[in-house]
Design an enzyme around this catalytic site. Structure first.
Site, PDB file in Angstrom:
ATOM      1  N   SER A  42       0.582  -0.705   0.198  1.00 18.89           N
ATOM      2  CA  SER A  42      -0.059   0.117   0.285  1.00 18.89           C
ATOM      3  C   SER A  42       1.046   1.534   0.023  1.00 18.89           C
ATOM      4  O   SER A  42       1.165   1.743   0.442  1.00 18.89           O
ATOM      5  CB  SER A  42      -0.999  -0.005   1.246  1.00 18.89           C
ATOM      6  OG  SER A  42      -0.629   0.308   2.370  1.00 18.89           O
ATOM      7  N   HIS A 146      -3.632  -5.638   2.151  1.00 16.22           N
ATOM      8  CA  HIS A 146      -2.530  -6.718   2.950  1.00 16.22           C
ATOM      9  C   HIS A 146      -3.269  -7.970   2.173  1.00 16.22           C
ATOM     10  O   HIS A 146      -2.346  -8.878   3.229  1.00 16.22           O
ATOM     11  CB  HIS A 146      -1.917  -6.443   3.854  1.00 16.22           C
ATOM     12  CG  HIS A 146      -1.187  -5.019   3.896  1.00 16.22           C
ATOM     13  ND1 HIS A 146      -0.333  -4.893   4.731  1.00 16.22           N
ATOM     14  CD2 HIS A 146      -0.526  -4.814   3.159  1.00 16.22           C
ATOM     15  CE1 HIS A 146       0.402  -3.995   4.555  1.00 16.22           C
ATOM     16  NE2 HIS A 146       0.078  -3.169   3.400  1.00 16.22           N
ATOM     17  N   GLU A 155      -5.257  -2.442   9.130  1.00 15.87           N
ATOM     18  CA  GLU A 155      -4.395  -2.962   9.959  1.00 15.87           C
ATOM     19  C   GLU A 155      -4.779  -2.380  11.719  1.00 15.87           C
ATOM     20  O   GLU A 155      -5.014  -1.121  11.565  1.00 15.87           O
ATOM     21  CB  GLU A 155      -3.063  -2.803  10.621  1.00 15.87           C
ATOM     22  CG  GLU A 155      -2.065  -2.571   9.461  1.00 15.87           C
ATOM     23  CD  GLU A 155      -0.583  -1.905   8.754  1.00 15.87           C
ATOM     24  OE1 GLU A 155      -0.332  -1.802   9.873  1.00 15.87           O
ATOM     25  OE2 GLU A 155       0.209  -1.586   8.192  1.00 15.87           O
ATOM     26  N   GLU A 196       1.525  -9.267   6.586  1.00 12.25           N
ATOM     27  CA  GLU A 196       2.474  -8.960   8.392  1.00 12.25           C
ATOM     28  C   GLU A 196       1.909  -9.746   8.969  1.00 12.25           C
ATOM     29  O   GLU A 196       2.537  -9.780  10.207  1.00 12.25           O
ATOM     30  CB  GLU A 196       2.259  -7.482   8.754  1.00 12.25           C
ATOM     31  CG  GLU A 196       2.118  -6.467   7.381  1.00 12.25           C
ATOM     32  CD  GLU A 196       2.445  -4.870   7.827  1.00 12.25           C
ATOM     33  OE1 GLU A 196       1.904  -4.594   8.636  1.00 12.25           O
ATOM     34  OE2 GLU A 196       2.977  -4.344   6.636  1.00 12.25           O
ATOM     35  N   ASP A 232      -3.661   0.781  11.274  1.00 11.69           N
ATOM     36  CA  ASP A 232      -3.391   1.868  10.534  1.00 11.69           C
ATOM     37  C   ASP A 232      -4.912   1.854   9.669  1.00 11.69           C
ATOM     38  O   ASP A 232      -5.790   0.891   9.316  1.00 11.69           O
ATOM     39  CB  ASP A 232      -2.643   1.264   9.777  1.00 11.69           C
ATOM     40  CG  ASP A 232      -2.075   1.957   8.316  1.00 11.69           C
ATOM     41  OD1 ASP A 232      -2.641   3.237   8.225  1.00 11.69           O
ATOM     42  OD2 ASP A 232      -1.175   1.139   7.584  1.00 11.69           O
ATOM     43  N   GLU A 275      -3.172   5.946  11.841  1.00 13.12           N
ATOM     44  CA  GLU A 275      -2.162   6.441  11.315  1.00 13.12           C
ATOM     45  C   GLU A 275      -3.462   5.910   9.531  1.00 13.12           C
ATOM     46  O   GLU A 275      -4.204   5.231   9.772  1.00 13.12           O
ATOM     47  CB  GLU A 275      -0.909   4.622  11.049  1.00 13.12           C
ATOM     48  CG  GLU A 275      -0.695   4.979  10.204  1.00 13.12           C
ATOM     49  CD  GLU A 275       0.798   3.076   9.176  1.00 13.12           C
ATOM     50  OE1 GLU A 275       0.813   2.943  10.710  1.00 13.12           O
ATOM     51  OE2 GLU A 275       0.666   3.495   9.016  1.00 13.12           O
ATOM     52  N   ASP A 302       1.394   8.730   7.370  1.00  8.34           N
ATOM     53  CA  ASP A 302       2.427   7.473   6.709  1.00  8.34           C
ATOM     54  C   ASP A 302       2.417   7.967   4.630  1.00  8.34           C
ATOM     55  O   ASP A 302       3.236   9.001   4.664  1.00  8.34           O
ATOM     56  CB  ASP A 302       1.946   6.251   6.463  1.00  8.34           C
ATOM     57  CG  ASP A 302       2.604   4.800   5.782  1.00  8.34           C
ATOM     58  OD1 ASP A 302       3.448   5.174   5.184  1.00  8.34           O
ATOM     59  OD2 ASP A 302       2.413   4.077   5.568  1.00  8.34           O
ATOM     60  N   LYS A 327       9.433   5.327   7.568  1.00  5.77           N
ATOM     61  CA  LYS A 327       9.773   3.801   6.961  1.00  5.77           C
ATOM     62  C   LYS A 327      11.157   4.347   5.786  1.00  5.77           C
ATOM     63  O   LYS A 327      11.122   5.938   4.689  1.00  5.77           O
ATOM     64  CB  LYS A 327       9.001   3.128   5.705  1.00  5.77           C
ATOM     65  CG  LYS A 327       7.480   3.550   6.571  1.00  5.77           C
ATOM     66  CD  LYS A 327       6.502   3.031   5.471  1.00  5.77           C
ATOM     67  CE  LYS A 327       5.720   2.217   5.978  1.00  5.77           C
ATOM     68  NZ  LYS A 327       4.515   2.002   4.993  1.00  5.77           N
ATOM     69  N   HIS A 355       8.506  -1.276   9.616  1.00  5.53           N
ATOM     70  CA  HIS A 355       8.702  -2.007   8.401  1.00  5.53           C
ATOM     71  C   HIS A 355       7.940  -1.731   7.454  1.00  5.53           C
ATOM     72  O   HIS A 355       6.547  -0.621   7.394  1.00  5.53           O
ATOM     73  CB  HIS A 355       8.526  -3.190   8.998  1.00  5.53           C
ATOM     74  CG  HIS A 355       6.692  -4.198   9.668  1.00  5.53           C
ATOM     75  ND1 HIS A 355       6.038  -5.263   9.753  1.00  5.53           N
ATOM     76  CD2 HIS A 355       5.758  -2.970   9.828  1.00  5.53           C
ATOM     77  CE1 HIS A 355       4.929  -4.800   9.739  1.00  5.53           C
ATOM     78  NE2 HIS A 355       4.854  -4.000   9.977  1.00  5.53           N
ATOM     79  N   LYS A 378       6.420   0.408  14.382  1.00  7.50           N
ATOM     80  CA  LYS A 378       5.868  -1.116  14.166  1.00  7.50           C
ATOM     81  C   LYS A 378       6.454  -1.802  13.418  1.00  7.50           C
ATOM     82  O   LYS A 378       6.739  -1.624  11.919  1.00  7.50           O
ATOM     83  CB  LYS A 378       4.588   0.469  13.026  1.00  7.50           C
ATOM     84  CG  LYS A 378       3.525  -0.636  12.492  1.00  7.50           C
ATOM     85  CD  LYS A 378       2.343   0.448  11.867  1.00  7.50           C
ATOM     86  CE  LYS A 378       2.470   0.236  10.432  1.00  7.50           C
ATOM     87  NZ  LYS A 378       1.510   0.264   9.619  1.00  7.50           N
TER      88      LYS A 378
HETATM   89  C1  LIG Z   1       3.837  -1.262   6.593  1.00  9.75           C
HETATM   90  C2  LIG Z   1       2.271  -0.353   5.334  1.00  9.75           C
HETATM   91  O1  LIG Z   1       1.910  -1.007   4.483  1.00  9.75           O
HETATM   92  P1  LIG Z   1       2.879  -1.070   2.809  1.00  9.75           P
HETATM   93  O2  LIG Z   1       4.378  -1.444   3.267  1.00  9.75           O
HETATM   94  O3  LIG Z   1       1.893  -2.405   2.196  1.00  9.75           O
HETATM   95  O4  LIG Z   1       2.806   0.398   2.391  1.00  9.75           O
HETATM   96  C3  LIG Z   1       1.834   0.631   5.945  1.00  9.75           C
HETATM   97  O5  LIG Z   1       1.260   0.960   5.332  1.00  9.75           O
HETATM   98  O6  LIG Z   1       2.474   1.057   7.654  1.00  9.75           O
HETATM   99 MG   LIG Z   2       0.096   2.884   6.834  1.00 13.14          MG
END
Ligand SMILES: C=C(OP(=O)(O)O)C(=O)O
Ligand SMILES: [Mg+2]
Length: 401
Positions: A42, A146, A155, A196, A232, A275, A302, A327, A355, A378
């Site tokens: 995503s 996911h 999430e 995940e 999330d 999130e 994010d 990230k 992650h 996370k």
């Molecule tokens: C970890 C996530 O998913 P992705 O790595 O698929 O963006 C997220 O959206 O926070």
């Molecule tokens: Mg996210």
């Protein structure tokens, strides 16, 4: 001593079975570091560009290695990452690929730490770091991008905010994961797992809220400390421009309705973390929601911020969110990630190191969270690529790295 003498790149598997980039960095005095790029599903519209692994490797061999080998010291992370930017020559790493960049950046950091004989968190954060540990947010129930045929919200995350140690927090999240399994079995709801490791049952979001609430309460009683939960939403994946709203299985919510919906859930379930509750282009709606519930919960960007200081600055200026997801592969280097964390901290925004849904056994983010005093990390609850980071946190806490 940390002059880079070789960089080796290869294609390896990630947790989804896709190809990703692994980098080895070697130094003059025998230092060695290895880093692997994770990969999102995503992904945010404004993320740095991940190239197909083979292409990223070929381009980095041609353009980045000559600027690194014999030129830059692995111990000087800013020089390494500046060389990667110079080699790439774009503002989104579409030249060498953010996957090559982040793998090399992380490998160089580890090689620098190796020469020093220091743990990675100490090399990155300095000698006074290592006494504060992040609270792990554990993905327990999920859907969205996911997992197919599961919840609309991506999430549902356990947050063991009262845990006395990282070790207790990690085990509490695993227990919540197990408890949800038992609740699903009691309700005759079969469930596989998403990317995940979260349970991906075919239930409504409302039922997932109930199940999470029950599970965290049961485990909190067992463990004797507070466990809350958060979300999330991955709002950008739900938002549809043509519909001018957020598309759920049971209908479309306008932006105002989405803000109301999330605010109600924050109140009803005492959510400690939300999130991407809104679309990645809607700073204003983020600011409205933050105004409403920002004193009760973290409103985290994010896809909104993509670990990018310019996007974070834009958010800070209008009060969008009070927290940023970090990230490293979203922005391409550890320097850029740390710059985003430092900007966040200076402005009272909390950092949540994260992650990706496609992961590897790399543990850099565990060290990055400790190095920067990030209050949250996370990184899942179960599954080898997730427990690699969680177990590393336990080792850091135990002075065993
Ligand atoms: C970890 C996530 O998913 P992705 O790595 O698929 O963006 C997220 O959206 O926070
Ligand atoms: Mg996210």
């Amino acid at each position: 001593m940390t002059l880079i003498t070789d960089v080796r790149l290869r294609r390896v598997l990630d947790s989804r079975g896709n190809a990703t980039v692994e980098a080895d960095v070697l130094t003059e005095s025998g230092g060695f570091g290895r880093g692997k790029a994770p990969s999102g599903a995503s992904t945010g519209e404004y993320e740095a560009i991940e190239l197909p692994a083979q292409e990223a490797i070929a381009n980095a061999r041609d353009d980045a290695l000559p600027r690194l080998i014999g030129e830059v010291h692995a111990g000087n992370q800013r020089d390494v990452d500046a060389a990667l930017h110079a080699a790439d020559g774009t503002d989104d790493f579409s030249g060498i690929g953010a996957n090559s960049a982040v793998a090399i950046s992380m490998a160089a950091a580890k090689a620098g730490a190796d020469v020093l004989g220091a743990p990675l968190f100490q090399h990155l954060g300095g000698t006074f770091r290592g006494n504060e540990y992040p609270t792990p947010l554990g993905n327990i129930i999920g859907g969205g991008e996911h997992a197919a045929d599961a919840t609309n919200i991506q999430e549902f995350l356990a947050a063991p905010v009262g845990a006395p140690s990282v070790e207790e927090a990690v085990f509490a999240n695993a227990a919540v994961h197990q408890e949800v399994h038992d609740i699903l079995a009691d309700r005759d709801l079969p469930a596989g797992k998403g990317d995940e490791g979260a349970w991906a049952p075919s239930v409504s979001d409302d039922e997932a809220f109930e199940i999470m609430d029950e599970a965290v309460e049961t485990v909190a009683d067992d463990f004797g400390f507070a466990i809350a939960f958060g979300l999330d939403v991955a709002g950008a994946e739900l938002y549809d421009e043509d519909e001018d709203g957020y598309v759920y299985d049971d209908g479309v919510k306008s932006t105002e309705e989405q803000i109301e919906y999330i605010a109600e859930k924050v109140e009803e379930y005492d959510l400690v973390y939300v999130e991407d509750p809104l679309d990645e282009n809607d700073y204003e709606a983020f600011a409205d929601l933050t105004d409403r519930v920002g004193d009760q919960t973290l409103v985290c960007g994010d896809d909104l911020f993509v670990t990018n200081v310019e996007r974070l600055e834009a958010g800070i200026s209008v009060g969008a969110g009070n927290s940023i997801l970090i990230k490293p592969n979203q922005i391409g280097t550890l320097t850029d990630a740390v710059d985003a964390i430092e900007l966040a901290t200076r402005n009272g925004y909390e950092s949540v190191v994260s992650h990706r849904s496609g992961e590897t056994e790399d543990t850099t983010i565990a060290h990055l969270a400790v190095a920067t005093d990030a209050p949250f990390i996370k990184t899942g609850a179960v599954g080898g690529e997730r427990t690699a980071k969680l177990n590393e946190l336990i080792r850091i806490e135990d002075n065993a790295v």
